[in-house]
Enzyme design. Structure first.
Site, PDB file in Angstrom:
ATOM      1  N   SER A 101       5.259  -4.284   6.111  1.00  0.00           N
ATOM      2  CA  SER A 101       5.108  -5.024   7.358  1.00  0.00           C
ATOM      3  C   SER A 101       5.088  -4.049   8.549  1.00  0.00           C
ATOM      4  CB  SER A 101       6.223  -6.067   7.476  1.00  0.00           C
ATOM      5  OG  SER A 101       5.958  -6.987   8.495  1.00  0.00           O
ATOM      6  N   ASP A 194       0.320 -15.164   3.166  1.00  0.00           N
ATOM      7  CA  ASP A 194       1.238 -14.519   4.104  1.00  0.00           C
ATOM      8  C   ASP A 194       1.202 -15.284   5.424  1.00  0.00           C
ATOM      9  OD1 ASP A 194       2.527 -12.870   5.940  1.00  0.00           O
ATOM     10  OD2 ASP A 194       1.753 -11.024   5.039  1.00  0.00           O
ATOM     11  N   HIS A 224       4.497 -13.131   2.380  1.00  0.00           N
ATOM     12  CA  HIS A 224       4.622 -11.937   3.214  1.00  0.00           C
ATOM     13  C   HIS A 224       5.472 -10.856   2.557  1.00  0.00           C
ATOM     14  CE1 HIS A 224       4.740  -9.366   6.681  1.00  0.00           C
ATOM     15  NE2 HIS A 224       6.055  -9.463   6.779  1.00  0.00           N
TER      16      HIS A 224
END
Length: 251
Positions: A101, A194, A224
């Site tokens: 991320s 996601d 995610h």
């Protein structure tokens, strides 16, 4: 797991890390926003490295996890400097950065700073430029006025803050608007379910990277975090395929 150690930055910041020496390029795992090196993906990478004799480094950015400090003082530039300082302090000559991320944005910034020492990138739902595309225009105005904004946090009881200093620094480190001058092998993993980082961001990133060796793997039912057993197995295979041939070549 090895014991936690601390690296002192020039201004006195203490950066918590775990390091397992081994062969080949060092796998360096970079956690996401408000995450730390105790997470499932980071732990799995470290255990895989120990089991296969690979070198691996985990760290907590200042103000996160075991690293003291105020999270509100954090920024991409600050945390990028901490990553590079640790690589320098440990004398690591070859590294493969793995970013989850926000860590996928940091791996790009740190990779640019590391130059020829960077031997590969593995992004897990990478989120470069999320202070731009991930923040509503109204919230940008509040942040520009120096206000902290809070959003619902699906991963914990407390709301997720975005502090004005972090946002402003992010806006100064946008990368997707032009070529990203990295030439190493890159592997990007992204779930198509996601809700936080659109999987199209990985496709945009693949296009902007100068490297010709870029592969994007889309996991149709992936979320995610990509923290299911099958997701982590894919991550470990991907990392090993990048590192093990280089480790063998160095022997």
């Amino acid at each position: 797991m090895t014991d936690i150690r601390f690296h002192a930055m020039p201004d006195g910041r203490q950066i918590a890390f775990r390091f397992a020496p081994g062969q080949g390029p060092t796998l360096v795992f970079l956690p996401g926003y408000m995450s730390d090196m105790a997470g499932g993906k980071a732990t799995a990478v470290f255990e895989m490295a120990q089991a296969t004799g690979l070198s691996c480094l985990l760290l907590d950015y200042s103000g996160c996890g075991e690293s003291p400090g105020d999270f509100a003082d954090g920024s991409l530039s600050r945390w990028k400097d901490e990553i590079v300082a640790l690589v320098d302090a440990l004398g690591l000559q070859d590294v493969v950065l793995m970013g989850s991320s926000m860590g996928g944005w940091l791996m790009l910034l740190a990779g640019l700073a590391l130059g020829e020492r960077l031997k590969g990138l593995v992004g897990i739902a990478p989120a470069p430029d999320f202070t731009d595309w991930g923040v509503a225009q109204m919230d940008k105005a509040l942040l520009a006025d120096g206000e902290t904004i809070y959003e619902d946090n699906p991963y914990g009881p407390e709301p997720t803050p975005t502090h004005p200093g972090f946002w402003a620094d992010g806006q100064a480190n946008l990368l997707l608007g032009g070529e990203i001058a990295l030439d190493c092998p890159v592997r990007l993993l992204h779930g198509q379910r996601d809700p936080d980082v659109p999987w199209e961001i990985s496709l945009q990133l693949a296009e902007k990277l100068r490297s010709a060796d870029v592969q994007v793997t889309l996991i149709k039912d992936g979320d995610h975090r990509l923290s299911r057993e099958s997701d982590i197995a894919l991550l470990l295979r991907t990392a090993a395929e990048l590192v093990l041939p280089r480790a063998a070549a160095a022997d």
